[in-house]
Enzyme design. Structure first.
Site, PDB file in Angstrom:
ATOM      1  N   HIS A  92       0.682  -0.967   0.130  1.00 47.15           N
ATOM      2  CA  HIS A  92      -0.053  -0.123   0.132  1.00 47.15           C
ATOM      3  C   HIS A  92       0.875   1.300  -0.172  1.00 47.15           C
ATOM      4  O   HIS A  92       1.974   1.359   0.770  1.00 47.15           O
ATOM      5  CB  HIS A  92      -1.138  -0.131   1.230  1.00 47.15           C
ATOM      6  CG  HIS A  92      -0.392  -0.069   2.490  1.00 47.15           C
ATOM      7  ND1 HIS A  92       0.071   1.027   3.265  1.00 47.15           N
ATOM      8  CD2 HIS A  92      -0.123  -1.186   3.573  1.00 47.15           C
ATOM      9  CE1 HIS A  92       0.639   0.566   4.592  1.00 47.15           C
ATOM     10  NE2 HIS A  92       0.653  -0.636   4.573  1.00 47.15           N
ATOM     11  N   ASP A 130      -0.498   4.334   0.998  1.00 49.49           N
ATOM     12  CA  ASP A 130      -1.079   5.181   1.874  1.00 49.49           C
ATOM     13  C   ASP A 130      -0.439   4.950   3.237  1.00 49.49           C
ATOM     14  O   ASP A 130       0.091   4.030   3.588  1.00 49.49           O
ATOM     15  CB  ASP A 130      -2.687   5.007   2.001  1.00 49.49           C
ATOM     16  CG  ASP A 130      -3.027   3.618   2.689  1.00 49.49           C
ATOM     17  OD1 ASP A 130      -2.267   2.751   2.262  1.00 49.49           O
ATOM     18  OD2 ASP A 130      -4.052   3.424   3.144  1.00 49.49           O
ATOM     19  N   GLU A 152      -5.010   0.828   2.528  1.00 46.71           N
ATOM     20  CA  GLU A 152      -4.681  -0.120   3.454  1.00 46.71           C
ATOM     21  C   GLU A 152      -5.000   0.059   5.048  1.00 46.71           C
ATOM     22  O   GLU A 152      -5.425  -0.630   5.893  1.00 46.71           O
ATOM     23  CB  GLU A 152      -3.429  -1.105   3.337  1.00 46.71           C
ATOM     24  CG  GLU A 152      -3.235  -2.402   4.000  1.00 46.71           C
ATOM     25  CD  GLU A 152      -2.886  -2.205   5.449  1.00 46.71           C
ATOM     26  OE1 GLU A 152      -3.019  -3.461   6.122  1.00 46.71           O
ATOM     27  OE2 GLU A 152      -2.356  -1.296   6.096  1.00 46.71           O
ATOM     28  N   GLU A 153      -4.336   1.433   5.135  1.00 53.76           N
ATOM     29  CA  GLU A 153      -4.726   1.940   6.452  1.00 53.76           C
ATOM     30  C   GLU A 153      -5.854   2.500   6.753  1.00 53.76           C
ATOM     31  O   GLU A 153      -6.245   3.066   7.835  1.00 53.76           O
ATOM     32  CB  GLU A 153      -3.624   3.018   6.540  1.00 53.76           C
ATOM     33  CG  GLU A 153      -2.111   2.749   6.490  1.00 53.76           C
ATOM     34  CD  GLU A 153      -1.588   1.721   7.219  1.00 53.76           C
ATOM     35  OE1 GLU A 153      -2.246   1.293   8.401  1.00 53.76           O
ATOM     36  OE2 GLU A 153      -0.395   1.394   7.535  1.00 53.76           O
ATOM     37  N   HIS A 178       3.477   3.380  12.719  1.00 52.79           N
ATOM     38  CA  HIS A 178       2.167   4.209  13.060  1.00 52.79           C
ATOM     39  C   HIS A 178       2.624   5.175  14.206  1.00 52.79           C
ATOM     40  O   HIS A 178       1.773   5.778  14.904  1.00 52.79           O
ATOM     41  CB  HIS A 178       1.113   3.279  13.521  1.00 52.79           C
ATOM     42  CG  HIS A 178       0.344   2.461  12.454  1.00 52.79           C
ATOM     43  ND1 HIS A 178      -0.939   2.342  12.409  1.00 52.79           N
ATOM     44  CD2 HIS A 178       0.967   2.237  11.242  1.00 52.79           C
ATOM     45  CE1 HIS A 178      -1.071   1.536  11.265  1.00 52.79           C
ATOM     46  NE2 HIS A 178      -0.172   1.482  10.646  1.00 52.79           N
TER      47      HIS A 178
END
Ligand SMILES: [Zn+2]
Length: 378
Positions: A68, A70, A135-136, A350
């Site tokens: 991903h 993002d 994905e996030e 994150h």
């Protein structure tokens, strides 16, 4: 010193502010590189989400990289030592949002494929890229939609590496060869609201539920198996009452979540929980959310190739684990192929000051390239 191809591409991707579900041009950068290698590109836009599918070759087996573009939001900028979207190297680490999750992986994949194709222009089988930008986020219009589109035309991925940050201490120490399933239940137990001084005129749903909740929380759902820990049941949220100390609540809301092994599936879990609730004679509504089935990639060509590739670079084999949350691997596994996750160290994902060791990007590139050689070299 000039940057290596992987580092240069990782920096380029990090400098694009692709906060989910934005892609911010990351996919176009990858597409240009893959086009130059002879990949056929299919951009698939679903609602707010940009995805692409790229393929080089028409033969089997079809091996694909998945990932991903993002990223999660930067968070509190005051706590970042560097600007989150200005890739910066400090003491051998590349800092920036997405460095580890997972723009470093994307850069490694592209460069690994470039180097592999230079060495093996007439490789066996086919190489694919399945790249999403959600994905996030809610994962509704990303990988799952691309998988559906591919399956509808019978184009199934036989083997897939998802570039999620699987590693814990050094890159390649852990390969995820499966993931637990996840299912959420929102239970509402109904009572009759009333005055606490007149309980005979009311029915307290909290009191009614306690034995059932106790049984749910103490049930052994399974004992796990060689690859999975025992299934876990947790209650993350409960709510009842008006806030007043003299009112018996009319309903009691309990949310629970199970992370389950391949010993169970959605149907067996729903049936067992309904049996328990029925036994305790509750008046209830139960709404289910299916977050994903468990999957397991047991011994096979992909696992051999990936374990061999890691061993080749690190001189030691990775641990095979199924721990952690869900990932897009669960959607790709629906195609019936083999799916594993191999990516950077996940210690900072994150978080503020997300980073990846620069040397690990080179190692990851070498692992991905070696994996391609193990599977598709002529
Ligand atoms: Zn990720």
């Amino acid at each position: 010193m000039t940057d290596s191809p992987t580092l240069a591409l990782a920096k380029d991707l990090i400098s694009r502010q692709s906060v989910t579900p934005e892609d911010a041009g990351c996919q176009q950068v990858m597409i240009e590189r893959l086009k130059a290698l002879g990949f056929e590109i299919e951009v698939m836009v679903f609602e707010d989400t940009t995805n692409f599918w790229a393929r080089r070759g028409s033969e089997s087996p079809l091996f694909a990289f998945a990932g991903h573009t993002d990223v999660v939001p930067a968070g509190n900028l005051d706590h970042w030592h560097t600007a989150p979207f200005e890739p910066t190297i400090v003491d051998g680490f590349l800092y920036g949002r997405g460095a580890a999750d997972m723009k470093g992986s994307l850069a490694s994949m592209v460069v690994a494929v470039e180097q592999f194709i230079t060495d093996h222009p007439n490789h066996k089988g086919s190489i694919g890229f399945l790249i999403t930008s959600d994905e996030e986020g809610p994962f509704i219009n990303g990988t799952v939609r691309v998988v559906e589109a591919l399956m509808a035309r019978g184009e199934n991925i036989d083997m897939c590496i998802v570039g999620e940050p699987s590693s814990t201490e050094v890159v390649g120490d852990v390969v995820k060869n499966g993931r637990r399933g996840s299912i959420t239940g929102d239970l509402t137990v109904k009572g009759i609201q009333g005055h606490v001084a007149y309980p005979h005129l009311a029915k307290n749903p909290v009191h009614q539920s306690l034995l059932a909740i106790h049984e749910l929380a103490t049930t052994e759902w399974d004992q796990g198996n060689d690859y999975f820990p025992p299934t876990s049941f947790q209650i993350p949220n409960v709510h009842a009452g008006t806030g007043a100390s003299n009112v018996i609540p009319g309903e009691f809301k309990i949310q629970f979540n199970l992370r389950f092994s391949t010993e169970l599936n959605n149907e067996t879990i729903m049936a067992r929980i309904n049996d328990i609730l029925a036994k305790h004679d509750l008046d209830y509504d139960l709404h289910w959310t299916f977050n994903g089935d468990p999957f397991l990639t047991d011994t096979g060509a992909l696992l051999d190739a990936v374990v061999g590739a890691v061993d080749n670079v690190n001189q030691t084999k990775p641990a095979l684990l199924t721990t952690g949350g869900t990932s897009d691997g669960r959607f790709i596994a629906r195609m019936g192929g083999q799916v594993v996750e191999l990516g950077p160290v996940n210690a900072t994902i994150h978080k503020v000051n997300e980073c990846v060791k620069v040397a690990d990007l080179e190692k990851l590139t070498a692992m991905y390239q070696k994996n391609l050689e193990n599977l598709l070299a002529q």
